[in-house]
Design an enzyme around this catalytic site. Sequence first.
Site, PDB file in Angstrom:
ATOM      1  N   SER A 225       0.850  -1.190   0.000  1.00 44.91           N
ATOM      2  CA  SER A 225       0.000   0.000   0.000  1.00 44.91           C
ATOM      3  C   SER A 225       0.883   1.237   0.000  1.00 44.91           C
ATOM      4  O   SER A 225       1.986   1.230   0.565  1.00 44.91           O
ATOM      5  CB  SER A 225      -0.869   0.016   1.264  1.00 44.91           C
ATOM      6  OG  SER A 225      -1.411   1.307   1.478  1.00 44.91           O
TER       7      SER A 225
ATOM      8  N   TYR B 230      -1.846   0.042  10.217  1.00 40.03           N
ATOM      9  CA  TYR B 230      -1.928  -0.467   8.840  1.00 40.03           C
ATOM     10  C   TYR B 230      -0.636  -0.142   8.086  1.00 40.03           C
ATOM     11  O   TYR B 230      -0.059  -0.998   7.414  1.00 40.03           O
ATOM     12  CB  TYR B 230      -3.142   0.167   8.146  1.00 40.03           C
ATOM     13  CG  TYR B 230      -3.352  -0.280   6.717  1.00 40.03           C
ATOM     14  CD1 TYR B 230      -3.786  -1.574   6.434  1.00 40.03           C
ATOM     15  CD2 TYR B 230      -3.135   0.602   5.658  1.00 40.03           C
ATOM     16  CE1 TYR B 230      -3.983  -1.978   5.127  1.00 40.03           C
ATOM     17  CE2 TYR B 230      -3.331   0.201   4.345  1.00 40.03           C
ATOM     18  CZ  TYR B 230      -3.756  -1.086   4.081  1.00 40.03           C
ATOM     19  OH  TYR B 230      -3.945  -1.488   2.775  1.00 40.03           O
TER      20      TYR B 230
HETATM   21  N1  LIG Z   1      -8.874  -1.024  -0.873  1.00 38.25           N
HETATM   22  C1  LIG Z   1      -7.844  -0.197  -0.736  1.00 38.25           C
HETATM   23  O1  LIG Z   1      -8.007   1.043  -0.622  1.00 38.25           O
HETATM   24  C2  LIG Z   1      -6.448  -0.735  -0.757  1.00 38.25           C
HETATM   25  C3  LIG Z   1      -5.389   0.168  -0.995  1.00 38.25           C
HETATM   26  C4  LIG Z   1      -4.082  -0.312  -0.989  1.00 38.25           C
HETATM   27  C5  LIG Z   1      -3.832  -1.660  -0.726  1.00 38.25           C
HETATM   28  N2  LIG Z   1      -4.877  -2.508  -0.503  1.00 38.25           N
HETATM   29  C6  LIG Z   1      -4.561  -3.910  -0.187  1.00 38.25           C
HETATM   30  O2  LIG Z   1      -5.144  -4.745  -1.172  1.00 38.25           O
HETATM   31  C7  LIG Z   1      -5.450  -6.032  -0.604  1.00 38.25           C
HETATM   32  C8  LIG Z   1      -6.903  -6.419  -0.925  1.00 38.25           C
HETATM   33  O3  LIG Z   1      -7.745  -5.428  -0.369  1.00 38.25           O
HETATM   34  P1  LIG Z   1      -9.263  -5.202  -0.816  1.00 38.25           P
HETATM   35  O4  LIG Z   1      -9.453  -3.753  -0.927  1.00 38.25           O
HETATM   36  O5  LIG Z   1      -9.606  -6.087  -1.958  1.00 38.25           O
HETATM   37  O6  LIG Z   1      -9.995  -5.701   0.510  1.00 38.25           O
HETATM   38  P2  LIG Z   1     -11.356  -6.552   0.702  1.00 38.25           P
HETATM   39  O7  LIG Z   1     -12.287  -6.294  -0.391  1.00 38.25           O
HETATM   40  O8  LIG Z   1     -11.785  -6.274   2.106  1.00 38.25           O
HETATM   41  O9  LIG Z   1     -10.838  -8.059   0.613  1.00 38.25           O
HETATM   42  C9  LIG Z   1      -9.979  -8.581   1.590  1.00 38.25           C
HETATM   43  C10 LIG Z   1      -9.774 -10.046   1.321  1.00 38.25           C
HETATM   44  O10 LIG Z   1      -8.876 -10.574   2.311  1.00 38.25           O
HETATM   45  C11 LIG Z   1      -9.465 -11.729   2.868  1.00 38.25           C
HETATM   46  N3  LIG Z   1      -9.065 -11.906   4.261  1.00 38.25           N
HETATM   47  C12 LIG Z   1      -9.069 -10.992   5.256  1.00 38.25           C
HETATM   48  N4  LIG Z   1      -8.670 -11.557   6.409  1.00 38.25           N
HETATM   49  C13 LIG Z   1      -8.423 -12.853   6.141  1.00 38.25           C
HETATM   50  C14 LIG Z   1      -7.989 -13.967   6.901  1.00 38.25           C
HETATM   51  N5  LIG Z   1      -7.749 -13.868   8.229  1.00 38.25           N
HETATM   52  N6  LIG Z   1      -7.842 -15.163   6.296  1.00 38.25           N
HETATM   53  C15 LIG Z   1      -8.102 -15.275   4.985  1.00 38.25           C
HETATM   54  N7  LIG Z   1      -8.506 -14.281   4.195  1.00 38.25           N
HETATM   55  C16 LIG Z   1      -8.674 -13.081   4.766  1.00 38.25           C
HETATM   56  C17 LIG Z   1     -10.972 -11.494   2.776  1.00 38.25           C
HETATM   57  O11 LIG Z   1     -11.638 -12.737   2.863  1.00 38.25           O
HETATM   58  P3  LIG Z   1     -13.210 -12.830   3.284  1.00 38.25           P
HETATM   59  O12 LIG Z   1     -13.975 -12.649   2.004  1.00 38.25           O
HETATM   60  O13 LIG Z   1     -13.314 -14.173   3.849  1.00 38.25           O
HETATM   61  O14 LIG Z   1     -13.444 -11.718   4.274  1.00 38.25           O
HETATM   62  C18 LIG Z   1     -11.058 -10.865   1.396  1.00 38.25           C
HETATM   63  O15 LIG Z   1     -11.040 -11.854   0.419  1.00 38.25           O
HETATM   64  C19 LIG Z   1      -5.180  -5.899   0.903  1.00 38.25           C
HETATM   65  O16 LIG Z   1      -3.915  -6.443   1.191  1.00 38.25           O
HETATM   66  C20 LIG Z   1      -5.163  -4.394   1.123  1.00 38.25           C
HETATM   67  O17 LIG Z   1      -4.367  -4.007   2.228  1.00 38.25           O
HETATM   68  C21 LIG Z   1      -6.173  -2.091  -0.523  1.00 38.25           C
END
Ligand SMILES: NC(=O)c1ccc[n+]([C@@H]2O[C@H](COP(=O)([O-])OP(=O)(O)OC[C@H]3O[C@@H](n4cnc5c(N)ncnc54)[C@H](OP(=O)(O)O)[C@@H]3O)[C@@H](O)[C@H]2O)c1
Length: 270
Positions: free
Chosen positions: A142, A155
């Site tokens: 990130s 975070y």
């Molecule tokens: N969205 C943003 O603004 C942003 C910006 C920069 C970086 N990122 C990074 O991008 C990545 C994906 O984020 P996203 O925005 O797609 O988030 P999201 O929509 O909330 O998806 C998160 C995913 O992680 C899984 N997860 C969370 N905790 C877990 C655990 N204990 N065991 C197994 N799976 C788990 C969730 O599974 P479930 O479906 O089972 O909950 C879901 O599939 C993350 O690493 C995040 O830090 C996001």
Amino acid sequence: MARDTSATTVLLTGASGGIGSAIAHLLAENGYTLLLQGRNPERLDNLRLSLPDPERHQSMVADLTDPTQRQALVERCRATHGGVDVLINNAGVSQFALLEDIDDAKLREVLDTNLLVPIALTRDLLPLLSQSPQGAVVNIGSAFGHIGHPGFCLYGASKAGLHGFSEALRREQGNRGVRVHYLAPRAVDTTLNTEAVKNLNRALGNHSDAPETVAEQCLKLLQSGSSSRRFIGWPERLFIKVNALLPTVVDSALTKKLPVVREYAAGKAQ
Ligand SMILES: NC(=O)c1ccc[n+]([C@@H]2O[C@H](COP(=O)([O-])OP(=O)(O)OC[C@H]3O[C@@H](n4cnc5c(N)ncnc54)[C@H](OP(=O)(O)O)[C@@H]3O)[C@@H](O)[C@H]2O)c1
């Protein structure tokens, strides 16, 4: 001529999430075979059935912060016909709060999910990935791992750690080992961000990308021949450089935003 990806199997963690689903769709459209990990079997199966050639892909349900479930996932990967070529460490959780408001349970959850899990999974799958000429790890970081931002101490620390891990491992693997890629998006439109975070981003004028933008960059990393790292978004890429060279300039710019951050973190602003 397009590279044949049909024999490339990818373990994608957090596949059921916003960015994970976009990566799953793009990779499946490009011929990759996917092992889709998440915690919710129904969400994973719905995703799998929405992909081209659903029968080619598998759902793998596991809470990755549970060592027993994580080990079972690793065993399934080892037993997968043809092995696993690529690990995408995408699963993650976020936390927007001032440090004094974060309890030990949240501290552990964020550091476990965003840092310990990708390190442990990479360690356990490295022997398998090393057997593949396509062997690669992609760590989803990130921009907050590079620009310490008030309200995101925990975070940001987890993602800064993931970057440090990726950089050291890339060097440890050298030119002939598994490729280690690092991809740092800025804000992305997914449910990871609470309403408070979305409103904060709007108030601060921070741009948000579609999950598909992250997926496209992820595919480009996989298609590149050598380990690399990418930062998504302008002017964030510039801020990351300025922050590395002249952190005091960024200190004063972000300190000016502190009252707004405090208001949103306390739930006082909508
Ligand atoms: N969205 C943003 O603004 C942003 C910006 C920069 C970086 N990122 C990074 O991008 C990545 C994906 O984020 P996203 O925005 O797609 O988030 P999201 O929509 O909330 O998806 C998160 C995913 O992680 C899984 N997860 C969370 N905790 C877990 C655990 N204990 N065991 C197994 N799976 C788990 C969730 O599974 P479930 O479906 O089972 O909950 C879901 O599939 C993350 O690493 C995040 O830090 C996001």
